[in-house]
Design a protein around this motif. Structure first.
Motif, PDB file in Angstrom:
ATOM      1  N   SER A  78       0.827  -1.216   0.000  1.00 10.27           N
ATOM      2  CA  SER A  78       0.000   0.000   0.000  1.00 10.27           C
ATOM      3  C   SER A  78       0.857   1.260   0.000  1.00 10.27           C
ATOM      4  CB  SER A  78      -0.908   0.023   1.235  1.00 10.27           C
ATOM      5  OG  SER A  78      -0.120   0.098   2.412  1.00 10.27           O
ATOM      6  N   HIS A  95      -3.986   3.610  -1.698  1.00  6.75           N
ATOM      7  CA  HIS A  95      -3.826   2.579  -2.721  1.00  6.75           C
ATOM      8  C   HIS A  95      -3.457   1.279  -2.007  1.00  6.75           C
ATOM      9  CE1 HIS A  95      -2.971   5.785  -5.867  1.00  6.75           C
ATOM     10  NE2 HIS A  95      -2.656   6.429  -4.753  1.00  6.75           N
ATOM     11  N   ALA A  96      -4.173   0.195  -2.299  1.00  4.47           N
ATOM     12  CA  ALA A  96      -3.848  -1.112  -1.703  1.00  4.47           C
ATOM     13  C   ALA A  96      -3.689  -2.142  -2.814  1.00  4.47           C
ATOM     14  CB  ALA A  96      -4.947  -1.541  -0.726  1.00  4.47           C
TER      15      ALA A  96
END
Length: 157
Positions: A78, A95-96
């Motif tokens: 992430s 964001h992952a």
């Protein structure tokens, strides 16, 4: 405040998708339609923890500048980019990247929290246009990431 989530399955391992997602050049090419480009800070290569970049782009017929920083970074799981200066009262983009298909693919999840400027007028713009517009931009960017990550996994971003 608005919040939306976009989930994209990318046919490449998390390490590749993570790196592609932090490429200044890839981001600029994914936003080519708005003329977006890095004009200050880190202007090429991969962004890392603490890096800042100032983007210039044209949206809604106006030129905008937004400086963002990578405020969290855990490769390849992430990262977070947040607005430092720019058009939003708040911009937080998490964001992952989760392995899928035995690690051959990545489930990429974007969670965007933002607050439009201009108080009640901004809230109305958000309701009528902005959230849908921002979702479309993330979908376009993710389609670009999907193509780039799938095309050449050996390329150094």
């Amino acid at each position: 405040m608005s919040r939306f989530e976009v989930v994209t399955l990318v046919p490449a391992p998390p390490e590749v998708v993570f790196d592609v997602s932090l490429s200044v050049e890839l981001h600029a090419s994914s936003m080519r339609h708005s003329g977006e480009r890095a004009v200050a800070g880190v202007t090429s290569g991969l962004l890392g923890l603490g890096d800042q970049v100032t983007w210039r782009a044209r949206h809604f017929g106006l030129t905008w500048h937004m400086t963002s920083t990578i405020s969290a970074y855990d490769r390849p799981a992430s990262f977070v980019d947040e607005q430092v200066r720019g058009p939003f009262r708040r911009w937080h983009h998490a964001h992952a990247f989760e392995p899928a298909d035995g690690g051959a693919a990545t489930l990429m999840t974007d969670v965007i929290d933002f607050t439009a400027p201009a108080g009640p007028l901004g809230a109305l713009a958000d309701l009528l246009v902005l959230r849908r517009y921002m979702t479309k931009l993330i979908l376009l960017r993710n389609a670009h990431i999907e193509r780039a990550a799938g095309e050449d996994q050996s390329r150094s971003w």
